[in-house]
Design an enzyme around this catalytic site. Structure first.
Site, PDB file in Angstrom:
ATOM      1  N   VAL A 142      -0.533   4.765  10.318  1.00 50.54           N
ATOM      2  CA  VAL A 142      -0.640   3.457  10.974  1.00 50.54           C
ATOM      3  C   VAL A 142       0.765   2.927  11.213  1.00 50.54           C
ATOM      4  CG1 VAL A 142      -1.364   1.060  10.672  1.00 50.54           C
ATOM      5  CG2 VAL A 142      -2.900   2.919  10.028  1.00 50.54           C
TER       6      VAL A 142
ATOM      7  N   GLU B 290       5.243   8.409 -19.704  1.00 51.18           N
ATOM      8  CA  GLU B 290       4.418   9.621 -19.655  1.00 51.18           C
ATOM      9  C   GLU B 290       5.232  10.820 -19.212  1.00 51.18           C
ATOM     10  OE1 GLU B 290       0.249   7.255 -18.669  1.00 51.18           O
ATOM     11  OE2 GLU B 290       1.470   8.073 -17.047  1.00 51.18           O
TER      12      GLU B 290
END
Lengths: 442, 442
Positions: free
Chosen positions: B82, B173
């Protein structure tokens, strides 16, 4: 490297079926082994087409070479590109250093050959490595996405036309897998195109598909392909390949996706080592050594050698593995002061798959096609996958795909497209022009 | 599109958690839905770091959007970028066409932000998409391969130094996963380097890790990270990033691999739609509509909105999913002539993982760290993975990795490196100079 510092060094170039088998077979020999590959992984090549068509993930069929050899303490692995082999100094030259060897096993494999038309490669990629498979997957999946967006029929047709050049095992398997992908998996996922209108053409210059099998099996394979919706064009030559088209016997056919499975050329390392044949394969002695250099052996797809019936040994995984073990044995013999022995190829049979429930088999004269050939193929390939983890997951993926006609790994990656693609995209007006507003809404 | 041709068209931009939830929630509404995404897949973003560190395959956490929505017949999916939203004409402009909408839901997400230092990006990639994850995986694995080849200690050290910038969930993480990779998985696979000597630095400008949790849990997370071998540097600013180095408070540290997890900036579509905050996030009305445009709603990481306690709604998957369902509900209300309702965020708790048996949890005031937090995290993430197939395979991968400390998906792809890498390689003498022959052999 401790106590083994003084032991002779065997350098192995290539971590495919041949190189890895050689390394394994040297596990108890009093040598150090240095295996060099340009990638960090061993690939189970016979299933590459399933990665290219979204059925398996790369990790299902590939494993880090380091991890395969982790417990074999006499092996060092490096990820390097071999640039040169200096036979006189007995050195392998990589991009970062020179490594002196006592024995050398070269297992450089083969790439696809465009028979002198290398300019076709950007438009018709081949399928030899994981990266090739990912590139083909990207093209195949993107073609359907584009077809769904196009408004004009000719362009949509071109996006939904897939041409596979060459009807050896890779070509046949890929054509069958794309036909199944279109006719089963994608069928209900698009709203504007009908994936059933996908055209898959398998083009072969010779008179039959899978020419290494008997005529009866070739005929059976052709029928099974046609049942899957593949158009088989025999005795047809590719005379040109370009940006979204292919020329068959001089006639132009628009096709977004062309896949090359028509021929092989040996690793350029073959020419470094000695005399080669038409396909660039090295002519080795019957014992796999390089003429004049008993300390160098070459194995696998990059060598030309005959079996005991004077037929050429085929470029298949079992042959490469047998050669790898033989090369290791020859080194052990030389360490004991014995001469290397000639290599004998043991043909255990051939299997090719075409699609779901479709395949052909030729096992020691027992020839059959259809469901049982497919089943034999699936079981044997599962069995030979390196390492259990993969086997379990591949089994799950296959079982799932079999029951539900799914293809789980249909991811289009944003890998920067090759330069040629960018040019192609720019030439395609649908990508850059804005159409008149479509009345999708009212 | 048949009988529903006259129904209003809802265009959804973005196939992440928000966009997909909105599409699902419109399955029984009397509308047609057109979902546009620049990729063909939905990604389970919370597990991206496991792809980046070789524990999971891309297909384990990603699925074609078409395939997720295949049975929802009122949805059309296209893979398009877009470029613009024309609020006055009510049109979404993609690279190939203009699409007129009656209702619009924009769920463009966020990218990582370099706080105005975009020139750092090539040297310190972030982790938002599958491609980002594959690029980071390539860098992490290649660094170990290079370390194994280097002969001089400083360069080897640099290759084995990993700097993660930002101690939010992604940074924590990733740091934990790289430390585990080095200290467990790779340990016995290299012959020249000791993977135990790997340095993993987690750098954070603020005073604690995981600042969205309570101080006690932050302290617990820091301890757990340190037990895994991560060096945590709090109150430390990154003042520069370049080719194989990072500057921490002005002090240079050589590191081949720098990973950016320090900040987010909303999709540029936010600016197209209205006023934005410092992070580029769109300021929407309490009912998620864009000021002055009731037919446009924006959801997920690209919007700034407060919860009922006047705290900002966090940029997490559950919030995006709740907003997606709410936007769908607002459209159904408007179709019935009712006004849209304000959005209320329901916080179900937060979980972060740090490594094997390590994590922290804050579930409605119940706070705990360690093994049980990790277990809760693993079970909840397994449960929310889209589609059973993935759940089964991810469970197998995790169980296997847990028992045997393996990382199965350690494949280095030959994706053409970014321009900056090529420059870096050329500057690195080990890659182009030939060393004096090493006496590996004798």
């Amino acid at each position: 490297m401790g106590k083994s510092e003084g032991e002779p060094l065997v350098v192995i170039v290539g971590g495919g079926f041949g190189g890895l088998s050689a390394a394994h077979a040297l596990r108890r020999a009093k040598v150090r082994v240095h295996l060099i590959d340009r990638t960090n992984h061993h690939v189970f090549q016979p299933l590459l087409y399933q990665v290219a068509t979204g059925q398996l993930s790369p990790a299902d069929i590939a494993k880090p070479i380091r991890s395969v050899l982790r417990d074999q303490k006499n092996v060092t692995v490096s990820m390097s590109l071999v640039r040169e082999i200096d036979k006189d100094k007995r050195e392998v030259v990589t991009t970062s250093r020179r490594i002196k060897y006592d024995y050398l096993i070269v297992a450089g494999g083969a790439r696809h050959s465009y028979f002198g038309k290398d300019e076709w490669e950007p438009f018709a990629p081949g399928l030899k490595s994981l990266d090739d498979a990912l590139e083909i997957r990207r093209r195949v999946l993107t073609a359907f996405e584009q077809a769904e967006k196009y408004d004009d029929e000719p362009r949509r047709k071109s996006a939904m036309t897939f041409v596979i050049v060459g009807a050896g095992p890779t070509g046949v398997e890929t054509a069958g897998a794309i036909a199944e992908l279109a006719h089963n998996t994608l069928k209900s996922e698009f709203r504007r195109i009908d994936a059933d209108h996908t055209r898959v053409l398998l083009v072969e210059a010779g008179p039959r598909v899978l020419p290494s099998y008997t005529e009866g099996l070739s005929e059976s394979a052709k029928k099974q392909l046609e049942e899957l919706g593949v158009e088989v064009r025999l005795r047809t030559r590719v005379t040109g390949v370009g940006d979204r088209f292919v020329e068959l016997d001089g006639e132009r056919l628009d096709a977004h996706t062309v896949i090359w499975a028509a021929g092989n050329v040996a690793s350029p390392l073959a020419k470094e080592l000695g005399e080669t044949d038409r396909s660039g394969r090295l002519l080795v002695e019957p014992d796999l050594t390089v003429p004049g250099h008993r300390e160098i052996q070459a194995i696998g797809d990059m060598v030309a050698i005959d079996d005991t019936h004077k037929n050429p040994v085929p470029g298949v995984a079992p042959a490469a593995m047998q050669m790898g073990r033989h090369a290791a044995k020859n080194i052990r013999r030389q360490l004991e002061g014995k001469a290397p022995e000639p290599f004998r190829y043991l043909d255990k049979g051939n299997l090719a798959t075409i699609g779901r429930n479709a395949g052909i088999a030729d096992i020691k004269g027992l020839r059959f096609g259809g469901y049982f050939a497919w089943l034999a193929w699936a079981l044997i390939h599962l069995f030979f996958l390196v390492g259990f983890r993969y086997r379990a997951i591949v089994f799950l993926e296959w079982a799932w795909a079999y029951m539900f006609y799914t293809r789980a790994v249909r991811l289009i990656s944003d890998i920067p497209p090759r330069a040629s693609d960018i040019v192609a995209e720019q030439r395609d007006p649908a990508r850059v022009e804005l159409h008149a507003p479509e009345r999708e809404a009212h």
